[in-house]
Structure formats: C-alpha cells, structure tokens
Scaffold this active site. Structure first.
Site, PDB file in Angstrom:
ATOM      1  N   LYS A  76      -1.078  -8.219  -2.964  1.00  0.00           N
ATOM      2  CA  LYS A  76      -2.403  -7.694  -2.636  1.00  0.00           C
ATOM      3  C   LYS A  76      -2.316  -6.175  -2.659  1.00  0.00           C
ATOM      4  CE  LYS A  76      -5.681  -7.546   1.274  1.00  0.00           C
ATOM      5  NZ  LYS A  76      -5.742  -7.574   2.755  1.00  0.00           N
ATOM      6  N   TYR A 103       0.840  -1.188   0.000  1.00  0.00           N
ATOM      7  CA  TYR A 103       0.000   0.000   0.000  1.00  0.00           C
ATOM      8  C   TYR A 103       0.878   1.243   0.000  1.00  0.00           C
ATOM      9  CZ  TYR A 103      -3.310  -3.472   1.858  1.00  0.00           C
ATOM     10  OH  TYR A 103      -4.075  -4.584   2.049  1.00  0.00           O
TER      11      TYR A 103
END
Lengths: 312, 312, 312, 312, 312
Positions: free
Chosen positions: D209, D178
């Site tokens: 992810k 992220y």
C-alpha cells in the site's frame, strides 16, 4: 544473641514451593540464625578499581584479593558479597564462607557529569546456580540500582526479573539502592532514601543496602533512618559503611542504626578490609557482636580491642 | 624449565565437574606445562586493518595471513590468538597449534574523539565449540574490554557471561583490558592498570593482557607492574608487546616483567610477525626461552641469534 | 577453462562434518567448477531504490524485476545475488539459477552526513534454509559491512555470526565490505581496501566484494589491488562493477583485476541489468568468458558482440 | 467480474509446502476470488488517535469502534485491517469478515521535526496464530515501513522477518510503505514511490500500500503510478485513499489507478468510516464494484447511490 | 446492586479456549460480579517514592506498606494493584484480596524536561504465573503507557505483547494510559484522552485507566468523558483519582463519571491510603457503594460517615 527459628522466617510468595526449605536454609545461614544481616562488601575491585586496595592509609595486606577471603574465613561475618569470578577463583579454598554473588558492577571511570550511571548485570542467574551445583556455598545474589539515573529503567528491569528468578530457586536477594544521576540533587536526603527503601520492598528484595541519611542539627542520621525502615516494610534495611573511620565511631553509628533507626544489620567493606588481617578480623567480630549478638557498643569495642571474642 | 603437574593447576569453581579434566588439559597445553603463558597475538588484521602487515619496516612475508600460521607452527609458542574465521580458514593445515579464539574485535577507523571504543562479540561460544567438535585444537577464548569507555557496560556484560560459559565447558579465558575513552586521561598509569587487573580477577579470567605501565624517573615499568600483579590475584598477568623494537631490548623488558614485576608470561604480536619468517620463528623461540624456559636474557638473545635452539 | 575437482575445494574448519559435501557442491556450483566467482548483483532495488532501474540511459526492460531473472536464466553467470523476498517471488519460475540470498540491505535515503550507514540483517538464516527445503537452489548468503561506520559493530556482529552459522550448514558466504562513514576520508584508498579484505578473511567469508582502488599516476587500480588480494588470504576477492561503462572498457578492467591484481572473479550489477535483455545476456557471457573461461579480452569482446558464444 | 482459479495463484517459494493450500485459500478469500484487493483500513485509532473518528464532518456513528465492524459485515470488502486487540474484542460477533492483523502502529503525537518515525511491531506472529486457532478468520498480516526514517533499519528487520514467518504458515502479507523522515523531501514523488514498491517486492510481500504520486501538469497521478506498478513486480500495488473526498471523485481516481496505473486494488479507510453506516456500506459496495467487479465509474456511482447493489 | 452472570462476560477472542473459564472467573472476581471495576491503586511507592506515604497531611498509618494490605483486606474493593514484589511480600498474610500485578513502574526523579518518560516492564509474565501457582490470588496484570513520549514505541510493544500473553492464560489486563512527553501540550485534553482510550481498545485491554479530562465553562469533566468512553469501545474506562480531596467531592465526581460520562468504575489510590486505616476502610466502602452497588452519592456519603455499611 537473638535467635529465630525456621518458622520465624517469612518466606515470600514468589519462592516456589519446591525451594521453600532452601530459602529458609539460606536465610538462616545469611543471618546466622538471628534474622539480622552482617554483610561484608567485597565488590569494590570493580566499583573503585584499585583505589580502595592500595595507597596511603591502606594496609599492605589489602593489595591482593586473598586478603578478603582470609578475613571472611577467620573473622565473623554473615555473608561475603563479591563478583562471580572472584568467588569462583577462591571459593574452593574458603568453602565455609556464605557467599552472595554480586550480579552487576561498573567502574567509577565515567563520572556522572559525563554520563549517568548504569551498572550492568554481568552474567545470568544460571551461572550462579552452576557455582552452587559445583559445591560453592552461595546463599544469595546482589544487585545495585542507581535510582534517578537516566538508565534507571535498565537496572529496574534487571533487578525486577532477578529477584523473581532468585526467589523461585530459594536464593536471597540484597539490593544496593543509591539515588544518583543528574536528576538527583542530594543523594543523602532521608526522604529520598526512604523512597529507595520502598522501591526495594516493591521489587521484592529480602534486604536493601542504602547510604545512611545525612543528619541535621535537629535529628541524627539514625533518627532520620526511621522513615526509610518503615517504608522498607518487610525488606530488611542495612546501611553502607562508607569510607574508613575510627572503629569506636563506626561501632557506635552501627548500634544507633539498629536500635534507634530500626536497621536490620550492616553492610561494611572498606572499613574492614583496608586494615591489616588481624585488625580486620577483630573488627568483623566487633561488628557482628552488635549486629548478630545484640551487644552494647562498649562490649563491641572490647571485642575489637581483642579483650573479648565474639563468634556465632 | 619450570614444570607443573595436573595437581598444580588451580581449577576455578565455575569449571563444571564434567569439564575439569578438559580445563586442566587446556591449561597445560596453553602454558606448555609450565604455568606461564606465551601468547602470540594475531588479531590485528581487524584491530589495525592492514597497517601492521604491509608498509615500510614490515617484512614482505607479513602481507599474507599465511605468515602468522607459518610462524605459529615452526616457532615455539603457547597459543596463537586470532578471530574465529581466520582460524577456520587455516587450522586444517596447521593442526598442532594451540588456538585461542578472539571473540571480539573492532577496527581503528572511528577514533575516540568521535566515539568511545566498543569492540563487539562477533560470534557466540557455540561456534567455537563447533570448531572443537570439528577437530580444531582450540584451548580457550579471548575478549577485549575498554575500561572507562562509555560502552564499558556492554563489554563487561559480554566478558562476564563469556567467562562463565567458557569455564563451564573447560576452556581458558584471556582478557585484554585497556583503559580507553574520553574519561581516561592516562592509559599507561600503573594504578589504573592495577585496577584493570583487579577487574579481570573479579570477572574470573585465567589470564589478563594489559599494557605495561609507563615508568618514571624513580621506578621502572617493571617495578610499577607489581601493584597490578598483586591486584590480579589468581588471574595471571601478561603484558602486551606494543610496536616493534630491537629484539634484545624486547627480551630484556620481558625478563623484567616476569622476574621484577611478577608477570606470568607475555603476549606478543607485531614484534614477531612484522619480521621475516625465519627471524620471526627465532624470536618466538627466544621469547619462549624466557617465558617458558626461565632462561636469562643473554641466553634468549643467543636463541634469537640462532646460536642455540629452544623448544618445549 | 580452468577446472577444479572436489578435492581442490578448501573446506573451512567451521563447515560441520555433516555439511562438508554440501559445501563442496555449493562451491562448485557457485564457481561453475572453476574456483572463480561470477556474481550477478541484483540487490540494488533496496540499496538504490528505483534509481538504477528507471530513467535516462537505462533500458526499458529494467523497469520490472522480471528482467533480472530473465538475464540470470538466459545468460551465463555463477550466482544471482538478491534479497530473500525477491528470490521467493521468482525462483519457482527460474529454478536453475544459483541463488545467493543477500541478508541485509538499506536504502540510500539517509546520507552519511545525516547518519553513518547501517544495513540491518532482514531475516534469519532459518528463512533461507526454509527456501532450500522448499526446493529453491540457494548456494550461499551475502552480507554488507560498512567498515568505519559508527554502526560497524552491529554489522560485524551480524556478519560474524552469519558466517559461522552458514558454514555450519554448508552454505557459502560472500561479504560486501565498503569503508564508509564520517571517519572514512577516502573509500577507494588501496591500503584501506586491503584492510577490508583482511577483515573478511578474519571473519571467515569465502569471498569478499570490494570496490577497486583508485589508481594513481604511478600505479593502475589493478596493480594496487595486489595488496588487498594478499591480505584476503584464503578469502577470494572480487571487485564491484560500479556504474555502467562501455563493455570493452569494463571487460578490460575485469581481465586486469584477475590477471594483474589477483582477483578471483567479478561482482557486477548495473553494468549488466541496465542494458536490454539481449545485450545484458551477451555481457554476462563475455564477463564469464574472462572470469570462468580464462579467455582474453579480445575474445570476450567477440562474445559480447555475439560473434561467439560462451557457456559453461 | 474477473475470476481466478486456485492454479492462477502464484505461491511464493517461502510458503512451506505444508501451508500451500492455506495460502491459496487466504489469497482467494482476501481477493474474493478475483486477484484484486479491496482493503478496508481500520488501523487509524492508534495512528491518528481520535482525530479521524470524532469531530466536524465526521458522522456520529464513527465515535465507537463498533462502526468499523458493522461496515465490514454489512458492506462488501476484501479484508478489514486492524490491530490485534481490536480484532480480538469484536471478531466473535463478526465472524465472517476476512481480517488482516496490523502488526505495528504508532501515534502521531511525536512529529518528524522532533524525531523520525518508528512504528514498532506490537506483538509476535504467534499471537495471530493463536487468534486463528481460536476460530478468528484471519487471512494475513500487515506492517508499515517509513522508508528514509532514521529508524528505517528497525522496521526493515521486523518486516523482513515477518514476511518470511507469515508466508511459512500460509498467511498473506500487506506492507504499507511511506517514505518519511528528515531525509525525505517529497513523500509523493513518483520515482520515490516506485522505489518503495520495489522494496516491497524485494522483501517479498504479496501487496504493498503506497500513497498515490502527486500528478503534474503533464501527467496524471495514475499515469505516474505506472513506474511503481512495474517496479513492484509480483507484489500487487494498492493506493491509500487519503482524507475524505466526494464519492464520485474518489471512485474515478480508483478506476484510473487500476486501469491506467496498473494498481491491483484499493486500500481505503477514512473515506469509508467517516460516513454514516448506511452511506459507508454503500461506498464499500461501490468501491468493490470497481476493484472486484471491474465495473465502470458510472456503474459504481449508481451502486453508491443505492440504485444498484454489488456483492461478491 | 447490578449483577452479571457468566454468560454476560464478553470473552475476547485472544483468550485461549482452555483459559476461557479462568478468564470469566477472574472477570467476575475483579468486578465482584457487577461488570464494574473498583481498582485500589497501590503502585505509587515506586512511581512517587515516599512522597505519597509520609509527610504533612498524610496519616501516620501510611508510612508502612502494611497499611495498603490492611485497607485491602478490611475495606471493600475489587482489586488491589501493586508491583510483583510488594504482592509477594504480603500476599500470604492477606490471601483473600484480588491482586492485579502492575508490570511496569518508574520513579519520578527524572523529569520530562530532562528525558521523556519510559516505564519499563520489570518482570515477565511467567513470574506472575508462578505467583498464581504458589496460591496467590492474582486476577490480572497492569501496565502504564505514556502516549506521545519519545519512548512510546517501547511501551506499546511491551503492552501489546503482554495483553496477548495474559489473555491467552485467562488473566485480565488493565492499561494505565497517560499522554506525556515533550510532544504533549495538554495531558488533560478530552480529545487526546479519547485517543488514549481508543489505543487501549486496539491493544485489546479489558480496562483502561485515564485521567479525567479538564472541564471547561461549557462542559463538565464528566460530560467531556463521553467521547473517551465511546472511543474505548469494549474496553471499560475508569478514571484515576488524583490527589486527595474531600470525600464527598470525590464521591460526587465518581458518580458523575459513571452516570454522566459512561465510566465503568474507578481507580483510586492516594485518596484512600493517605487516610488513617479506619477512614480509608470506610472510603473504600463508600466508593464501592457507587461503583459496585450503584448507590447514590448521598447514600455513599452515609457509608463513608459510618452510618451505613456496604459490602459485596
């Protein structure tokens, strides 16, 4: 002179079974068989650079590090505490001194206003064991913690591990604990010093060197020291000597620390080595007369004056 | 020319028994059998980047690192000090030089006003031992400490451990100690430099390189150096050469450092390599004439002028 | 085409005896037997995220990392430099490429104004040796240093140790050195770049990748590069290619870097992979025509135009 | 339902030969033999403390961690990702779940405005291997990187080494990446997310992810995801599920991520466990119907409604 | 009195097979065969220095650390938690106490306003295993995490690894988790404390010590504790005792924590040791009557008053 036997030595549970006799040997050597500690502090060449060794009011003898070892060998002391390299340079010529290797040190150049104090461990314990294997008479190690510094955690870690590792191999450990840093308003507060003594006990050191508390109108420094000696539990407490004062004043303070405050000995540096060799040697004997020989102040002053000798 | 024997070498107690003869060999090699150190400093390509090697007033020869090794092999020196990689690139072609591997270095790009100096250890000691196993003639290691820097602790740790580990395997250690950082008002203060010398002794180095103190109206730099030479104890003290000056001025300063101040030799870089190869070679011989040959300044100037030769 | 033999390879003294032949093998592979380096830089997916691979003016082929390996296998290069994981994903399908594992990388998200650059080593050397044991054709490792960053010391430590460890096992090392940080006013200054080249030599790398200096009215970039090539000593210097320019301009710059400036090859990334596969392949051949084949710019342009082929 | 064979599994070159079959086993287990990943994210008890597990709109079942394992065992998932200690507490009672040990985690108490995010690795890989030796069905490990944080370097180091070490022993690795920190203006920017995907490929993870990009008026989130799926190369990309939304909306998004954007599966946490056990179990089946079974949204909704079952 | 058998002990999957019986032994010892924990907290000599041991309202007995061990041996407790060195000093004279070695500690000198809290691990687990090998009855280790501190990551790392390593050798682990730091507005918030409990479960500790939540007009502290006890999952939750209050008030709170809130025992320090030895001993028995004996508050008060005895 008080005497303790091998059975009197309380061996901490972190001394490995195989190191038990060595620990007792070291304890008896360091305390000269008395259970009391006379520590000759020789770690100031890093801590204070050359300020303690050269200048007005300091004997010319003190300009060279040889002086420290001359005193250590001719005087009467329990242990001589100095950095590893210092000991390595001189130990072969002064083999009978009991050495305590000071594991950390810092200079005084960066002041607390600029940065809180951190004194780093300068070499690992194995280097000390190597000295011993090489025949150097090292009985223990020392470490300074500045409690309340923003770097307290780093010193607590190093001390915490060092004590375990040193005990495991039968070496004594002396902690120097001084509250210092922006968070510390009064370094000489008796209650805070008692806290420092308790920390030493919880970390497991054999002895702790603290500054004597500042006395008040109602209580002397020695009376106020009682709280710390209680808090120290099974860790013996000795007081730093501080800057040089008259010998009789110094000896009286020491006697009171032991007999009023409950101290287990002394830790003295500048008061000894800033004198000429002869005078310094006599002062070590006078100090030891009180610490190791349980003599009176008057008798110790006679020893300092050379009217009487004291050896162990 | 002064001469010392194997028995004259004072072996520190941290040299392991198995490394004792190797230490003595290295000590005699580094000092060319005299007990005095002539150190040719070749670590500036990191410390000062290309400023010392290219530009006005610098001989064209100095533009390539080959120059340093040409001087080292054709001139007369004790040891050539350079970083590990530099030595690894050239040593096979210059096998007779005594090398000292400089273990830490930094550039001068970040100034003290932006951040206090830290010079990190760039490789571990094992990499130096590997060089030796590969046949490179390494006699010792060097390390710089900026005393009074906010990063003093990191350098003290690295130096403290390095000395123990290097001595254990019989290598010499030279410390460079320069007081520097926001906390240091006067880097050339004689008393502060004496403090630095004492630190070197306590850490256990064999030699310490310091800047010469700044002289005053009442005392010359060399006279003021005495305090530091005393404080250094059994650690030999040598002075950094600084920026390039006239050869005779330089040689006179060096003679005074040794014979007035008590220095144990010299540590010279720019003054040598910024000259053409021929002149640089002659200057190493003139310096060695004083340091190793105990000759007069006048005689050393004759060596520099090529009127006489000096070799060991 | 220049040719060197096994005896021409100058093996640094930190290559362990047991790794000597492997080092020579790797050197000859990386330089395709010429002593010159054609490095295809494929580490920008971390360094520049997706900016170099997707968007206006970038061929659609470049959107997927497969493109890099297609170019590497179909074109003519010396080594393909990429991060360990990238190589691990593709190497089994492109077994003949000579790989250089880039050991450190950072993104460009945090700008120098917020924090000085630090590019951390992402995996230890053992992970590279494991790739080799698994049959991947890795000939060396690479590392970037931002000289003058406040984190310079961390990168110097990692690079200093990496070079020693890589050489010990016979791997080549290429350093990327870029002066960068708040302390660096002009990253393209020729004298500063020469300093960077000298640092690479002192750390012991085989090659150093620097930015070409910014030319002035009086001197071209290639002329100014001479100072750096001298300072680099036995470390071969190659210039980064920078952003994409016309092929003939690029090829001319490269020829001058080698033949005027003294560079030992090239290190090119975006200029190659931002083109379509076919064009990129032809550009690698044209570049190699100059670097490895010692051909003229005109001939290299013909290779780029597909009028002639160049292979090794 | 898509099916892959052992030969279809692309084994990265950093999987040691001895671990090759184990890697293939783990890959087939984690993807239920489909090559697609259905990851049930159960690491929020540290990341979000109790906020995701207790309060308005959250089923009472979710108050106890048992809920996660009940869902994992009764539902249809690929892997359950949780911290080592959580897995250690419950795995003996839920032996058939495929576990992915999340190696790092932080709480959300310190916000980015106070300090950039750093999520530290909480235990070494050996502790995971110990779990496996104890019979726990661990197929891989996970790690979160906050790209653009001032602590990016620390996480890049830990992830870079972890992937190498995990692959060496045949474990899969999933990275959570992220972009976050003061330097990151828009965490949901499609181009930046593509950069994150490229980083995962260069570090060598098997799956990454990421958050789905924020769609615009011209392009849906799924369309914008294509850039990232290209940049990811051989690393499979899955999107985080985010906060709880209606099941049909969620299932439609997922289908588009896979079939429009090119995603390799899903990574879903809150959307599942904040529901009652029965509903959560049905949702895992509906999700797996799309991810693993390649079914339509309409069919998946029927599964969610309990009108049809889906198992593997 | 509740009783559990060896089969009732839920052994976490990170306890190595070879350590399984030892873990069960330790669990049964620590909980006195009840599954409930009565923890006597004796780590305040570092945490609070001498403030908890000397001064107004504190019994004179508490001035010396001997007091703690006298209580531990004469009273009825589950485990005595103290630092390694403290245990090492006294354990030989108090061999029957179950010890929990507190692995980290800090003083309270630096306040949160100056720096967020970090309590460092002071010694490695091997030093604890050495104590055990030396015959000291250590059943587990403890560690404090300040959740939300800027140093949260350091403590999470140390705790995360410690739990794995301690379980591997069959030792219990108790975490102390206190939300604290500039980012934490309300340390006693029930929802935040539940988050802390969930963290303990995810890290894998056997027990977690938290502060009891602050009750509101609508709910008592014990009622609010339910959320945390749920979130803790298989980690048993015990509440810190806080400063000294009346015995009957204290015992009533404890009963409610267990029977209303779902706590698994108690963790009490000052409330016990600040009393005289006799009173302190009676209070340990009264506490254990509730925690271990499942007695009513009224009965426990009778035990405290000496009208009845309670032992295990």
């Amino acid at each position: 002179m008080p005497r303790i036997t091998r059975d009197d030595v309380r061996v901490p549970a972190d001394v490995l079974e195989v190191s038990r006799e060595r620990y007792i040997d070291n304890y008896l050597k360091a305390t000269q068989g008395t259970g009391r500690l006379m520590l000759f502090a020789c770690d100031q060449k890093i801590e204070h650079l050359n300020d303690d060794f050269y200048g007005e009011g300091i004997a010319a003898d003190d300009a060279s590090p040889d002086h420290l070892f001359e005193i250590g060998s001719k005087g009467t002391i329990g242990i001589l505490a100095g950095q590893r390299g210092l000991v390595a340079h001189y130990a072969a010529d002064y083999p009978d001194i009991n050495y305590l290797v000071k594991m950390n040190s810092k200079t005084h150049l960066v002041k607390t206003a600029q940065d809180d104090p951190y004194s780093p461990q300068l070499y690992d314990l194995q280097t000390v064991l190597d000295l011993i294997d090489n025949g150097v008479n090292v009985v223990g190690v020392g470490y300074t913690i500045y409690l309340g510094s923003e770097y307290e955690s780093q010193m607590m870690i190093e001390a915490g591990q060092l004590i375990a590792d040193a005990h495991a191999v039968g070496l004594l450990v002396v902690l120097w604990i001084y509250p210092r840093g922006k968070a510390v308003a009064n370094e000489k507060d008796a209650h805070l010093i008692a806290g420092a003594a308790g920390v030493a006990c919880c970390l497991g050191s054999d002895f702790v060197k603290v500054n004597p508390p500042k006395g008040t109108d109602e209580m002397t420094s020695a009376q106020m020291l009682k709280e710390a000696c209680s808090a120290a539990g099974r860790t013996g407490l000795v007081c730093a000597g501080g800057s040089t004062v008259e010998a009789d004043v110094f000896l009286n303070q020491l006697w009171e620390q032991i007999h009023v405050g409950g101290a287990t000995g002394n830790a003295t540096g500048r008061n000894i080595h800033q004198r000429s060799l002869d005078e310094a040697v006599r002062l070590t004997k006078a100090i030891s007369a009180i610490t190791l020989g349980d003599m009176s102040v008057a008798d110790a002053v006679r020893v300092f004056n050379g009217e009487e000798d004291f050896t162990v």
